[in-house]
Design an enzyme around this catalytic site. Structure first.
Site, PDB file in Angstrom:
ATOM      1  N   PHE A   1       0.841  -1.189   0.000  1.00 36.38           N
ATOM      2  CA  PHE A   1       0.000   0.000   0.000  1.00 36.38           C
ATOM      3  C   PHE A   1       0.881   1.246   0.000  1.00 36.38           C
ATOM      4  O   PHE A   1       2.097   1.161   0.168  1.00 36.38           O
ATOM      5  CB  PHE A   1      -0.928  -0.006   1.222  1.00 36.38           C
ATOM      6  CG  PHE A   1      -1.769  -1.250   1.337  1.00 36.38           C
ATOM      7  CD1 PHE A   1      -3.020  -1.312   0.752  1.00 36.38           C
ATOM      8  CD2 PHE A   1      -1.293  -2.369   2.012  1.00 36.38           C
ATOM      9  CE1 PHE A   1      -3.793  -2.463   0.836  1.00 36.38           C
ATOM     10  CE2 PHE A   1      -2.050  -3.531   2.097  1.00 36.38           C
ATOM     11  CZ  PHE A   1      -3.307  -3.576   1.507  1.00 36.38           C
TER      12      PHE A   1
ATOM     13  N   SER B   1      -6.976  -7.683  -1.338  1.00 35.34           N
ATOM     14  CA  SER B   1      -6.508  -7.092  -0.087  1.00 35.34           C
ATOM     15  C   SER B   1      -6.969  -5.644   0.017  1.00 35.34           C
ATOM     16  O   SER B   1      -6.820  -4.869  -0.931  1.00 35.34           O
ATOM     17  CB  SER B   1      -4.978  -7.137  -0.006  1.00 35.34           C
ATOM     18  OG  SER B   1      -4.511  -8.462   0.044  1.00 35.34           O
TER      19      SER B   1
ATOM     20  N   CYS C   1      -3.780  -4.996   6.631  1.00 38.64           N
ATOM     21  CA  CYS C   1      -4.077  -5.655   5.362  1.00 38.64           C
ATOM     22  C   CYS C   1      -5.012  -6.836   5.620  1.00 38.64           C
ATOM     23  O   CYS C   1      -4.641  -7.796   6.293  1.00 38.64           O
ATOM     24  CB  CYS C   1      -2.784  -6.133   4.710  1.00 38.64           C
ATOM     25  SG  CYS C   1      -3.034  -7.025   3.155  1.00 38.64           S
TER      26      CYS C   1
ATOM     27  N   THR D   1      -8.217  -9.557   3.970  1.00 36.45           N
ATOM     28  CA  THR D   1      -8.679 -10.219   2.752  1.00 36.45           C
ATOM     29  C   THR D   1     -10.198 -10.149   2.629  1.00 36.45           C
ATOM     30  O   THR D   1     -10.922 -10.494   3.571  1.00 36.45           O
ATOM     31  CB  THR D   1      -8.234 -11.691   2.746  1.00 36.45           C
ATOM     32  OG1 THR D   1      -6.812 -11.758   2.825  1.00 36.45           O
ATOM     33  CG2 THR D   1      -8.699 -12.394   1.469  1.00 36.45           C
TER      34      THR D   1
ATOM     35  N   ALA E   1      -8.252 -12.537  12.385  1.00 38.14           N
ATOM     36  CA  ALA E   1      -7.743 -13.585  13.255  1.00 38.14           C
ATOM     37  C   ALA E   1      -7.400 -12.984  14.619  1.00 38.14           C
ATOM     38  O   ALA E   1      -7.274 -11.761  14.765  1.00 38.14           O
ATOM     39  CB  ALA E   1      -6.504 -14.230  12.634  1.00 38.14           C
TER      40      ALA E   1
ATOM     41  N   HIS F   1       1.029  -4.504   7.623  1.00 36.66           N
ATOM     42  CA  HIS F   1       1.336  -5.399   8.739  1.00 36.66           C
ATOM     43  C   HIS F   1       1.579  -4.542   9.977  1.00 36.66           C
ATOM     44  O   HIS F   1       2.680  -4.036  10.192  1.00 36.66           O
ATOM     45  CB  HIS F   1       2.578  -6.252   8.439  1.00 36.66           C
ATOM     46  CG  HIS F   1       2.425  -7.084   7.206  1.00 36.66           C
ATOM     47  ND1 HIS F   1       3.495  -7.622   6.533  1.00 36.66           N
ATOM     48  CD2 HIS F   1       1.322  -7.466   6.512  1.00 36.66           C
ATOM     49  CE1 HIS F   1       3.067  -8.302   5.487  1.00 36.66           C
ATOM     50  NE2 HIS F   1       1.748  -8.219   5.458  1.00 36.66           N
TER      51      HIS F   1
ATOM     52  N   THR G   1       4.448  12.114   8.229  1.00 38.31           N
ATOM     53  CA  THR G   1       5.825  12.498   8.531  1.00 38.31           C
ATOM     54  C   THR G   1       5.953  12.816  10.015  1.00 38.31           C
ATOM     55  O   THR G   1       5.159  13.588  10.561  1.00 38.31           O
ATOM     56  CB  THR G   1       6.230  13.737   7.704  1.00 38.31           C
ATOM     57  OG1 THR G   1       6.089  13.440   6.318  1.00 38.31           O
ATOM     58  CG2 THR G   1       7.670  14.131   7.988  1.00 38.31           C
TER      59      THR G   1
END
Length: 236
Positions: free
Chosen positions: A2, A41, A48, A50, A68, A106, A157
């Site tokens: 991404f 995704s 991220c 699904t 999960a 992630h 930033t």
């Protein structure tokens, strides 16, 4: 992969939990579903996820994802409530301009908003990490002023980093405040943090070189630096 440039704000329309995790349904998402397929995704608040089901028209366009327990533990998504908005970004296409930074989706950990201060039309926000543990070491080594960080999936930033206080800050211009959820979150709320992966790669390469492993090029570079330091100290 991404970019950290949020495309759209969706709305949590349903949450179903069981011992194995959680099913989340995001509505009002039609603008990012025109090219959607099962298995695609989508980053939701920087995580991220699904797509397991979707409908481009019903409820303003909705899609469903499975969280999960690891995702629930690492992110703030388990604390979201029906009716709340979330940041959405589709996986980056090869044909688009790359305007943010490399974001994997992630999430490394969460941080807490500890202050929000207006600065003209902009908004300064300060965050604090929890105390590090052996299982969750500090992420501060990967944060530097003017470096990148992904907060709830948004490429931002860093304006300040204080290792001693475990704090770091960003500034949101008016346009950004209107396009993402961060400016609406109150003091005390959690945010998802993903540090720049380049820093992780550099650390791993240098650590491997110092321990006798890694590539020959990195080892040679480290050896050269050590030799130069020793020479300056008159030890070599």
């Amino acid at each position: 992969m991404f970019t950290g440039l949020i495309e759209h704000l969706g709305t949590v329309s349903s949450i179903h939990r069981d011992p194995g995790g959680c099913t989340l349904t995001i509505s009002d998402a039609a603008p990012i579903l025109d090219d959607c397929h099962i298995g695609d995704s989508i980053a939701v608040n920087g995580a991220c996820l699904t797509v397991t089901e979707f409908d481009k028209r019903d409820k303003g366009g909705w899609f469903q994802v499975w969280l999960a327990n690891e995702t629930l533990d690492r992110t703030d998504l388990g604390e979201r409530k029906v009716g709340e908005q979330v940041n959405l970004e589709r996986a980056m296409g090869a044909h688009v301009r790359f305007g943010g930074h490399f974001v994997q989706g992630h999430v490394d950990a969460t941080a807490t908003i500890i202050s929000k201060e207006p600065d003209g039309d902009s908004l300064r926000i300060l965050f604090q990490f929890p105390e590090p543990t052996p299982e969750r070491p500090s992420l501060l080594p990967y944060l530097i002023p003017k470096g990148y960080v992904a907060i709830d999936g948004t490429s931002l930033t860093l304006t300040t980093v204080n290792d001693a206080n475990r704090t770091f800050g960003v500034m949101l211009i008016t346009h950004t405040q209107e396009k993402i959820t961060l400016g609406k979150k109150p003091v005390g709320a959690k945010v998802n943090i993903e540090v720049d992966m380049v820093g992780k790669f550099v650390e791993k390469s240098v650590t491997a070189a110092l321990s006798g492993g890694g590539s020959e090029g990195v080892r040679n570079l480290v050896e050269k630096i050590v030799e130069d330091v020793l020479a300056k100290k008159g030890v070599a």
